[in-house]
Write an enzyme that holds these catalytic residues in place. Structure first.
Site, mmCIF file in Angstrom:
data_model
loop_
_atom_site.group_PDB
_atom_site.id
_atom_site.type_symbol
_atom_site.label_atom_id
_atom_site.label_comp_id
_atom_site.label_asym_id
_atom_site.label_seq_id
_atom_site.Cartn_x
_atom_site.Cartn_y
_atom_site.Cartn_z
ATOM 1 N N GLU A 15 -7.369 9.276 8.639
ATOM 2 C CA GLU A 15 -6.063 9.251 9.323
ATOM 3 C C GLU A 15 -6.093 10.072 10.616
ATOM 4 O OE1 GLU A 15 -2.593 9.786 6.945
ATOM 5 O OE2 GLU A 15 -3.157 8.168 5.588
ATOM 6 N N CYS A 56 -11.278 2.954 -1.909
ATOM 7 C CA CYS A 56 -10.065 3.519 -1.297
ATOM 8 C C CYS A 56 -9.838 2.791 0.021
ATOM 9 C CB CYS A 56 -10.257 5.017 -1.042
ATOM 10 S SG CYS A 56 -8.875 5.769 -0.146
ATOM 11 N N ASP A 65 0.861 -1.202 0.000
ATOM 12 C CA ASP A 65 0.000 0.000 0.000
ATOM 13 C C ASP A 65 0.890 1.242 0.000
ATOM 14 O OD1 ASP A 65 -2.536 1.430 0.263
ATOM 15 O OD2 ASP A 65 -1.794 1.982 2.238
ATOM 16 N N SER A 66 0.280 2.374 -0.354
ATOM 17 C CA SER A 66 1.029 3.627 -0.322
ATOM 18 C C SER A 66 1.384 4.017 1.117
ATOM 19 C CB SER A 66 0.193 4.747 -0.954
ATOM 20 O OG SER A 66 -1.039 4.870 -0.268
ATOM 21 N N CYS A 91 -3.549 -0.972 -2.218
ATOM 22 C CA CYS A 91 -3.813 0.442 -2.506
ATOM 23 C C CYS A 91 -4.658 0.545 -3.778
ATOM 24 C CB CYS A 91 -2.479 1.158 -2.696
ATOM 25 S SG CYS A 91 -2.639 2.870 -3.179
ATOM 26 N N HIS A 150 -8.863 3.703 2.811
ATOM 27 C CA HIS A 150 -9.197 4.417 4.051
ATOM 28 C C HIS A 150 -10.689 4.429 4.379
ATOM 29 C CE1 HIS A 150 -5.147 5.745 3.505
ATOM 30 N NE2 HIS A 150 -5.178 6.608 4.504
HETATM 31 N N1 DGL Z 1 -4.121 3.912 -0.395
HETATM 32 C C1 DGL Z 1 -4.730 4.915 -1.245
HETATM 33 C C2 DGL Z 1 -5.903 4.281 -2.012
HETATM 34 O O1 DGL Z 1 -6.477 3.288 -1.603
HETATM 35 C C3 DGL Z 1 -5.186 6.128 -0.447
HETATM 36 C C4 DGL Z 1 -4.037 6.965 0.112
HETATM 37 C C5 DGL Z 1 -3.154 7.605 -0.968
HETATM 38 O O2 DGL Z 1 -3.638 8.468 -1.721
HETATM 39 O O3 DGL Z 1 -1.981 7.226 -1.030
HETATM 40 O O4 DGL Z 1 -6.283 4.768 -3.049
#
Ligand code: DGL
Length: 278
Positions: free
Chosen positions: A155, A192, A12-13, A75, A194
């Site tokens: 977050e 997403c 993930d990012s 991600c 989050h």
């Molecule tokens: N993990 C990213 C997603 O699911 C969200 C956070 C980011 O923009 O890095 O798209």
């Protein structure tokens, strides 16, 4: 070493992919995982396609060098931008992104054939959820809304919060007020990592008849069936499966937000820092 006992790589990012890891661990309790969070370069959602693809390749190459038996691109942004790239490659191990499983679940969940996709700017720009849903059912109407503020609110730990609910209302206003083909969507796809953190807030705002699809849950199911099909499931039952956490920056922030996301403490000294792509 037998392939089955190798770990699964999750990328993930940053921290958001822990929502996917949580679902994976629930469905695959005997598996070990290596989680990579590219905190040095997040948010991916605001980056160019070229940068996102390069970062995603860096992370996958790293996980392959660590000897994983499959990679889950948790991600949504990374999975959206890299889907066609990985599909065009001959790969030794399966790389499973969150997009296809999420799109499939949304496509079969809508009854009135109206779906709304919520995601980051880059995911929406890619048009990949629209493409994948229409591949399954070309008659579905899809509205796509980028909701970058929801990433920050998650977050901050602002779940079950008035401000988050007002923000969701604001983003969804065009969809909930205008009727598409005289119907409002009956399915919202959370595209997403989050957004599942804010699930209660979505339930508070949306009519109870509206289905909320989390790509995290659908992906975990999909990983399970792919491992089974490829005969790659772990047969480990004696030892407790291990989890390794690797980040590219700020293990203290990773540890703090992990507590919000999975309600578990990952101590910062259990998190290793590496450099990716240099
Ligand atoms: N993990 C990213 C997603 O699911 C969200 C956070 C980011 O923009 O890095 O798209």
């Amino acid at each position: 070493m037998h392939l089955n006992s190798l770990p699964i790589g999750v990328f993930d990012s940053g921290v958001g992919g822990l929502t996917v890891l949580k679902q994976l661990k629930k469905i695959l309790p005997n598996e070990s995982f290596i989680y990579v969070g590219d905190l040095a370069r997040l948010p991916y959602g605001k980056k160019s396609n070229e940068a996102i693809l390069e970062y995603t390749k860096n992370a996958c190459n790293f996980l392959i060098s660590e000897g994983v038996k499959c990679i889950v691109i948790a991600c949504n942004t990374a999975a959206s931008i890299s889907l066609h790239f990985f599909e065009s490659q001959k790969l030794d191990i399966p790389i499973i992104g969150v997009v296809k499983p999420g799109a499939e679940t949304a496509a079969v969940s809508t009854v009135n054939k109206n779906v709304t996709v919520l995601a980051t700017e880059a995911t929406i720009r890619s048009g990949i959820y629209v493409e994948q849903i229409l591949k399954i059912d070309p008659l579905i109407n899809i509205q796509s809304i980028s909701c970058p503020l929801l990433v920050s609110l998650a977050e901050e730990g602002w779940a079950n919060d008035y401000i988050t609910q007002e923000t969701i209302k604001r983003y969804l206003e065009p969809v909930l007020s205008s009727k598409i083909n005289s119907k409002t969507p009956d399915c919202i796809l959370l595209g997403c990592t989050h957004f599942p953190i804010l699930l209660e807030d979505f339930h508070t705002i949306l009519p109870s008849s509206m289905k909320i699809v989390c790509s995290a849950e659908s992906t975990a199911q999909s990983v399970k069936s792919i491992l089974k099909k490829m005969n790659l499931q772990s047969s480990e039952t004696k030892n407790v499966p291990s989890n390794r956490f690797i980040v590219t920056d700020n293990e203290i922030r990773f540890s703090k937000i992990a507590k919000i996301f999975i309600n578990k403490t990952i101590k910062s000294h259990d998190i290793k820092r590496i450099k990716l792509g240099t």
